[in-house]
Design an enzyme around this catalytic site. Structure first.
Site, short mmCIF file in Angstrom:
data_model
loop_
_atom_site.label_atom_id
_atom_site.label_comp_id
_atom_site.label_asym_id
_atom_site.label_seq_id
_atom_site.Cartn_x
_atom_site.Cartn_y
_atom_site.Cartn_z
N PRO A 82 15.77 49.75 72.23
CA PRO A 82 14.62 50.30 73.00
C PRO A 82 13.86 49.17 73.39
CG PRO A 82 14.14 50.18 70.36
CD PRO A 82 15.73 49.94 70.71
N TYR B 77 6.60 54.18 68.04
CA TYR B 77 5.57 53.22 67.44
C TYR B 77 4.73 54.20 67.14
CZ TYR B 77 7.26 48.81 69.30
OH TYR B 77 7.73 47.65 69.61
N THR C 122 10.23 51.82 64.46
CA THR C 122 10.12 50.65 64.27
C THR C 122 8.97 49.90 63.21
OG1 THR C 122 10.97 50.38 66.50
CG2 THR C 122 9.63 48.14 65.74
N ARG D 123 -0.14 32.67 83.02
CA ARG D 123 -1.05 31.89 84.01
C ARG D 123 -0.62 31.36 85.19
NH1 ARG D 123 -3.65 28.77 78.70
NH2 ARG D 123 -4.69 30.54 77.85
N LYS E 53 13.93 50.49 62.08
CA LYS E 53 14.04 49.20 62.67
C LYS E 53 13.01 48.05 62.39
CE LYS E 53 14.62 47.80 67.66
NZ LYS E 53 13.43 46.94 67.69
N ARG F 51 10.52 38.26 68.63
CA ARG F 51 9.24 38.55 69.17
C ARG F 51 8.19 38.87 68.15
NH1 ARG F 51 9.76 39.71 74.52
NH2 ARG F 51 8.27 41.34 74.92
C1 LIG Z 1 10.84 43.17 77.00
C2 LIG Z 1 11.07 43.70 75.46
C3 LIG Z 1 10.58 44.94 75.00
C4 LIG Z 1 10.83 45.47 73.74
N1 LIG Z 1 10.14 46.80 73.41
C5 LIG Z 1 10.28 47.37 72.12
C6 LIG Z 1 9.89 48.30 71.99
O1 LIG Z 1 9.22 49.17 72.53
N2 LIG Z 1 10.17 48.99 70.69
C7 LIG Z 1 11.11 48.43 69.99
O2 LIG Z 1 11.47 48.78 68.89
N3 LIG Z 1 11.73 47.04 70.19
C8 LIG Z 1 11.26 46.62 71.50
N4 LIG Z 1 11.83 45.52 71.56
C9 LIG Z 1 12.80 44.94 70.78
C10 LIG Z 1 14.40 45.26 71.03
O3 LIG Z 1 14.40 46.54 70.78
C11 LIG Z 1 15.37 44.56 70.33
O4 LIG Z 1 14.85 44.50 68.88
C12 LIG Z 1 15.45 42.96 70.76
O5 LIG Z 1 15.27 42.90 72.20
C13 LIG Z 1 16.82 42.60 70.25
O6 LIG Z 1 16.89 41.10 70.69
P1 LIG Z 1 17.68 40.50 71.99
O7 LIG Z 1 16.35 40.78 73.00
O8 LIG Z 1 17.59 39.03 71.49
O9 LIG Z 1 18.89 41.26 72.39
C14 LIG Z 1 11.67 44.88 73.00
C15 LIG Z 1 12.21 43.49 73.16
C16 LIG Z 1 12.02 43.19 74.70
C17 LIG Z 1 12.95 41.93 74.88
#
Ligand SMILES: Cc1cc2nc3c(=O)[nH]c(=O)nc-3n(C[C@H](O)[C@H](O)[C@H](O)COP(=O)(O)O)c2cc1C
Length: 407
Positions: free
Chosen positions: A125, A177, A203, A220, A279, A306
């Protein structure tokens, strides 16, 4: 300066290796993988077919989308130690190839909760996909439909769960979420269930304010006025996310929840009949609790680096989690998967499937649906190749005998 030293410096200056470093220095950060073939922003692929690996899409996306949007996708936390660890972690594991196994016919299909998918590659996601391409999440759903991949739609997707299921042509999973308000979590979950999502993924790793430093730095540099296109702040953000349509959002201060406990999970369990998945687990202790609390599966994830900068990759965490779960529920994993060998390592360690985030966003931002399709094709081709080389005809043949932690 002595003459030997002068000669050495002259040799270095003429060396193709140094030229490569020059090229790398022109880019904003080192490419991954560390290839010495020329890669610079004026030699980008012009069509998905030209891509040699998923990495070819990222600079095209960077060219196409505003710096703030690119930064939102690319960023990790603080020093991005976890982000890098996710990639470096794969080097700690080696595959042990078996020979004289007939691998002329390969079966990549993956079974989960009674459904069969074309491969173990799952679309994780990700929120706000229209920031990367106007077709947003629906382009992703259509690409998933083409090669029959499991897609997990984000709560904060730019398409509704109903639209995504229609575009995918099969149920997608819904990622939740919960916000800090139970009534909102309940309504989101019930809506997803009604729409036909058979699995809800909660999550649980978004807790603190995410210090996405790279994002802010790139933002920026962006000359546009963000507020002109889409406003700023939570209210404006949520308004653009169709899964929240019609909900009373008074009192919510974030889409994540800092007050989440196992009590919430039990409450959700009593609210919907869907499968429930967590997750964002990174420890054996939490994986055991997930099994004890009746979860149907877990996703080992650090959110692609992240959410924390603790420096632990998911592939590092996977073996102890697999051991704790002991086959009682399926374990999926994500964060940093970019190559077929990464995927095969995780499957051999015991994961059922591997989710990808950024790679398909690179494809989406570069070429829309066709880019996502090519990213999936490349990862699936590489997975096939790695399976053949390791001597496994089907995912079930990938097991601990084929992988070891490097000493
Ligand atoms: C731009 C972006 C938005 C994301 N948004 C969500 C989200 O809305 N919900 C969520 O559970 N994880 C979110 N994630 C995490 C991803 O589900 C996933 O865990 C992660 O991208 C996996 O790592 P990778 O980008 O190195 O493949 C997001 C990741 C990125 C890069």
């Amino acid at each position: 300066m002595n003459s030997a030293r002068r000669r050495f410096l002259k040799y270095l200056a003429a060396s193709p290796l140094l030229k490569s470093f020059d090229l790398l220095a022109q880019e904003q950060r080192l490419p991954d993988p560390m290839v010495w073939a020329p890669r610079s922003l004026d030699k980008l692929i012009e069509s998905p077919r030209e891509a040699l690996s998923v990495f070819d899409f990222e600079p095209v996306m960077q060219k196409n989308v505003p710096p703030a949007h690119f930064g939102y996708m690319a960023s990790g936390i603080d020093d991005e130690v976890t982000l890098r660890a996710n990639r470096e972690g794969f080097q700690k594991f080696q595959l042990l190839p078996r020979r004289l196994v007939d691998v002329s016919q390969l079966d990549l299909s993956m079974e989960l909760f009674g459904r069969t998918y074309g491969s173990p590659v799952v679309l994780a996601p990700t929120g706000s996909n229209k920031a990367f391409h106007e077709d947003g999440d629906l382009a992703v759903s259509r690409a998933a439909r083409r090669s029959n991949n499991l897609q997990i739609l984000s709560t904060v997707a730019t398409a509704s769960i109903e639209q995504a299921i229609e575009a995918r042509g099969r149920p997608v999973w819904f990622q939740l979420y919960p916000t800090n308000k139970w009534a909102v979590a309940e309504a989101l979950a019930k809506r997803a269930e009604k729409a036909g999502a058979e699995t809800i993924v909660v999550t649980v790793d978004v807790l603190a304010r995410q210090n996405w430093e790279a994002y802010v730095r790139l933002w920026r540099t962006d000359k546009r006025n963000c507020a002109e296109c889409h406003g700023l702040g939570l209210a404006s953000f949520v308004k653009r996310k169709p899964n929240f349509d019609g909900l009373d959002l008074s009192g919510i201060d974030s889409t994540g929840a800092t007050n989440l406990t196992w009590t919430f999970i039990k409450r959700l369990r009593d609210t919907v009949k869907t499968k429930l998945v967590l997750k964002g687990l990174m420890t054996a202790a939490d994986a055991t609790l997930a099994v004890d609390n009746g979860l149907d599966a877990i996703i080992v994830s650090n959110h692609g680096g992240r959410d924390d900068d603790f420096g632990r990759s998911t592939i590092d965490a996977l073996p102890e989690i697999i051991e704790a779960v002991d086959g009682r529920i399926p374990v999926l994993v994500d964060s940093g998967f970019r190559r077929g060998t990464d995927i095969v390592k995780a499957l051999a360690l015991g994961a059922r499937a591997v989710c990808i985030g950024r790679p398909y966003l690179w494809g989406l931002g570069a070429f829309g649906q066709a880019g996502v399709e090519r990213v999936l094709d490349l990862l699936q081709q590489e997975t096939r190749a790695a399976m053949q080389q390791v001597g496994a005809r089907a995912l079930k043949q990938l097991g601990p005998a084929l992988v070891k932690r490097a000493s």
